[in-house]
Design a protein around this motif. Structure first.
Motif, PDB file in Angstrom:
ATOM      1  N   CYS A 191       0.840  -1.201   0.000  1.00 45.00           N
ATOM      2  CA  CYS A 191       0.000   0.000   0.000  1.00 45.00           C
ATOM      3  C   CYS A 191       0.876   1.252   0.000  1.00 45.00           C
ATOM      4  CB  CYS A 191      -0.908  -0.005   1.231  1.00 45.00           C
ATOM      5  SG  CYS A 191      -1.998  -1.439   1.352  1.00 45.00           S
ATOM      6  N   GLY A 192       0.515   2.214  -0.811  1.00 42.11           N
ATOM      7  CA  GLY A 192       1.334   3.410  -0.997  1.00 42.11           C
ATOM      8  C   GLY A 192       1.554   4.246   0.248  1.00 42.11           C
ATOM      9  N   TRP A 193       0.660   4.173   1.220  1.00 40.55           N
ATOM     10  CA  TRP A 193       0.817   4.988   2.417  1.00 40.55           C
ATOM     11  C   TRP A 193       2.034   4.583   3.227  1.00 40.55           C
ATOM     12  CZ3 TRP A 193       1.057   2.269   6.848  1.00 40.55           C
ATOM     13  CH2 TRP A 193       0.381   1.054   6.931  1.00 40.55           C
ATOM     14  N   ALA A 194       2.559   3.377   2.998  1.00 35.60           N
ATOM     15  CA  ALA A 194       3.696   2.890   3.782  1.00 35.60           C
ATOM     16  C   ALA A 194       4.986   3.640   3.473  1.00 35.60           C
ATOM     17  CB  ALA A 194       3.888   1.393   3.565  1.00 35.60           C
ATOM     18  N   ASP A 244       8.021  -1.808   7.583  1.00 37.82           N
ATOM     19  CA  ASP A 244       7.944  -2.951   8.502  1.00 37.82           C
ATOM     20  C   ASP A 244       6.598  -2.998   9.218  1.00 37.82           C
ATOM     21  OD1 ASP A 244      10.534  -3.651   7.799  1.00 37.82           O
ATOM     22  OD2 ASP A 244      11.442  -2.827   9.628  1.00 37.82           O
ATOM     23  N   TYR A 245       6.123  -1.840   9.656  1.00 32.24           N
ATOM     24  CA  TYR A 245       4.819  -1.776  10.317  1.00 32.24           C
ATOM     25  C   TYR A 245       3.729  -2.276   9.364  1.00 32.24           C
ATOM     26  CZ  TYR A 245       0.535   0.230  12.242  1.00 32.24           C
ATOM     27  OH  TYR A 245      -0.743   0.406  12.693  1.00 32.24           O
ATOM     28  N   HIS A 246       3.742  -1.786   8.152  1.00 24.95           N
ATOM     29  CA  HIS A 246       2.765  -2.213   7.149  1.00 24.95           C
ATOM     30  C   HIS A 246       2.822  -3.717   6.916  1.00 24.95           C
ATOM     31  CE1 HIS A 246       1.714  -3.369   3.020  1.00 24.95           C
ATOM     32  NE2 HIS A 246       0.709  -2.490   3.155  1.00 24.95           N
ATOM     33  N   ASP A 247       4.034  -4.239   6.790  1.00 25.51           N
ATOM     34  CA  ASP A 247       4.213  -5.642   6.396  1.00 25.51           C
ATOM     35  C   ASP A 247       3.977  -6.637   7.526  1.00 25.51           C
ATOM     36  OD1 ASP A 247       4.920  -4.564   3.951  1.00 25.51           O
ATOM     37  OD2 ASP A 247       7.040  -5.106   4.091  1.00 25.51           O
ATOM     38  N   THR A 248       4.101  -6.200   8.778  1.00 26.84           N
ATOM     39  CA  THR A 248       4.022  -7.169   9.877  1.00 26.84           C
ATOM     40  C   THR A 248       2.912  -6.916  10.893  1.00 26.84           C
ATOM     41  OG1 THR A 248       5.633  -5.962  11.234  1.00 26.84           O
ATOM     42  CG2 THR A 248       6.508  -7.649   9.722  1.00 26.84           C
ATOM     43  N   GLU A 249       2.356  -5.697  10.939  1.00 27.06           N
ATOM     44  CA  GLU A 249       1.361  -5.371  11.969  1.00 27.06           C
ATOM     45  C   GLU A 249       0.028  -4.887  11.429  1.00 27.06           C
ATOM     46  OE1 GLU A 249       2.548  -3.111  15.520  1.00 27.06           O
ATOM     47  OE2 GLU A 249       4.566  -3.133  14.668  1.00 27.06           O
ATOM     48  N   LYS A 265      -3.584   0.212  21.021  1.00 26.32           N
ATOM     49  CA  LYS A 265      -3.665   0.737  19.653  1.00 26.32           C
ATOM     50  C   LYS A 265      -4.735   1.827  19.538  1.00 26.32           C
ATOM     51  CE  LYS A 265      -1.665  -3.297  17.465  1.00 26.32           C
ATOM     52  NZ  LYS A 265      -1.767  -4.331  16.441  1.00 26.32           N
ATOM     53  N   LEU A 266      -5.826   1.689  20.274  1.00 26.66           N
ATOM     54  CA  LEU A 266      -6.853   2.731  20.256  1.00 26.66           C
ATOM     55  C   LEU A 266      -6.300   4.022  20.856  1.00 26.66           C
ATOM     56  CD1 LEU A 266      -9.796   3.519  19.628  1.00 26.66           C
ATOM     57  CD2 LEU A 266     -10.388   2.714  21.927  1.00 26.66           C
ATOM     58  N   ILE A 267      -5.545   3.899  21.943  1.00 26.94           N
ATOM     59  CA  ILE A 267      -4.936   5.077  22.571  1.00 26.94           C
ATOM     60  C   ILE A 267      -3.949   5.737  21.616  1.00 26.94           C
ATOM     61  CG2 ILE A 267      -3.462   5.878  24.468  1.00 26.94           C
ATOM     62  CD1 ILE A 267      -6.410   5.068  25.225  1.00 26.94           C
ATOM     63  N   LEU A 268      -3.107   4.947  20.983  1.00 23.68           N
ATOM     64  CA  LEU A 268      -2.125   5.515  20.053  1.00 23.68           C
ATOM     65  C   LEU A 268      -2.805   6.186  18.866  1.00 23.68           C
ATOM     66  CD1 LEU A 268       0.705   2.834  20.190  1.00 23.68           C
ATOM     67  CD2 LEU A 268       0.767   5.168  21.120  1.00 23.68           C
ATOM     68  N   LEU A 321       4.456   6.239  15.345  1.00 25.42           N
ATOM     69  CA  LEU A 321       5.228   5.003  15.205  1.00 25.42           C
ATOM     70  C   LEU A 321       6.669   5.196  15.691  1.00 25.42           C
ATOM     71  CD1 LEU A 321       4.825   2.128  14.224  1.00 25.42           C
ATOM     72  CD2 LEU A 321       5.496   2.879  11.937  1.00 25.42           C
ATOM     73  N   LYS A 322       7.265   6.325  15.361  1.00 28.90           N
ATOM     74  CA  LYS A 322       8.637   6.601  15.784  1.00 28.90           C
ATOM     75  C   LYS A 322       8.738   6.840  17.295  1.00 28.90           C
ATOM     76  CE  LYS A 322      10.403   8.384  11.413  1.00 28.90           C
ATOM     77  NZ  LYS A 322      10.894   9.579  10.703  1.00 28.90           N
ATOM     78  N   LYS A 323       7.641   7.244  17.916  1.00 30.72           N
ATOM     79  CA  LYS A 323       7.629   7.512  19.357  1.00 30.72           C
ATOM     80  C   LYS A 323       6.980   6.376  20.156  1.00 30.72           C
ATOM     81  CE  LYS A 323       7.400  12.560  18.918  1.00 30.72           C
ATOM     82  NZ  LYS A 323       8.392  13.037  19.869  1.00 30.72           N
ATOM     83  N   ARG A 324       6.575   5.310  19.488  1.00 25.50           N
ATOM     84  CA  ARG A 324       5.811   4.263  20.163  1.00 25.50           C
ATOM     85  C   ARG A 324       6.542   3.659  21.353  1.00 25.50           C
ATOM     86  NH1 ARG A 324       3.153  -0.764  16.931  1.00 25.50           N
ATOM     87  NH2 ARG A 324       5.321  -1.003  16.299  1.00 25.50           N
ATOM     88  N   ASP A 325       7.821   3.396  21.230  1.00 25.20           N
ATOM     89  CA  ASP A 325       8.570   2.841  22.363  1.00 25.20           C
ATOM     90  C   ASP A 325       8.605   3.821  23.536  1.00 25.20           C
ATOM     91  OD1 ASP A 325       9.013   0.437  21.073  1.00 25.20           O
ATOM     92  OD2 ASP A 325      11.018   1.007  20.365  1.00 25.20           O
TER      93      ASP A 325
END
Length: 191
Positions: free
Chosen positions: A4-7, A15-20, A34-37, A50-54
């Motif tokens: 998908c182009g948004w990736a 990686d997020y697109h392909d695995t999650e 995930k709802l909170i994020l 995504l970059k701040k998820r950790d």
């Protein structure tokens, strides 16, 4: 076949697109995280979250709603000073409120079951040809948003809910040209 182009082109996004993204998620706590994020993402790009998820996971005690439900102004102030997350008072306070709402739903029926019942326990399979075909919200996301708000949740409008449904695999919105579409569809049949 291409993803998908948004990736985009950044590896973390691919990686997020392909695995999650779109993989059916059945764990109550993970669905809540995930709802909170997705709520924190409102008004921003997902790559920012995504970059701040950790950092978010560390700041919010692994997104343990039972811990967060007991928080108050001291924790809000601590989080407002944390440069590793999105420092938005309304979203931080909503996370605490949402932890309390999650506890009630979890105790009554299970947050996972509450959410998956909207799709009969099986991910909806869309067949979008282009990103322009994908709606920002649907009547179903509007209904879920309304119901979540009745349960006491905040920062869960229909657009946020639709993005969350996509991320958690309640709907498979990988484009028909994306190889992940069939992988996610196969996971749905295995449930």
């Amino acid at each position: 076949m291409e993803r998908c182009g948004w990736a985009g082109s950044e590896q973390i996004y691919k990686d997020y697109h392909d695995t999650e993204w779109g993989v059916p998620e059945y764990d109550s706590r993970a669905l809540w995280e995930k709802l909170i994020l997705d709520g924190f993402q409102a008004g921003l790009s997902w790559i920012t979250i995504l970059k701040k998820r950790d950092n978010f996971r560390a700041a919010f005690e692994g997104f343990d709603p039972d811990v967060i439900a007991g928080w108050g102004e001291v924790e809000v102030q601590r989080l407002l000073g944390n440069e590793g997350i999105i420092r938005h008072r309304g979203k931080i306070e909503a996370t605490i409120t949402n932890a309390r709402a999650w506890q009630k739903v979890e105790q009554r029926v299970g947050f996972d079951r509450f959410m998956w019942d909207y799709v009969g326990g099986v991910p909806l399979q869309n067949a979008w040809a282009t990103l322009a075909d994908v709606p920002p919200k649907t009547p179903l996301s509007e209904q879920i948003s309304k119901d979540l708000k009745k349960e006491g949740f905040k920062f869960c409008g229909p657009t946020i809910v639709y993005a969350w449904m996509q991320a958690c695999g309640l709907i498979n919105d990988h484009l028909v040209t994306c190889p992940q579409r069939e992988e996610c569809a196969a996971m749905a049949r295995d449930v």
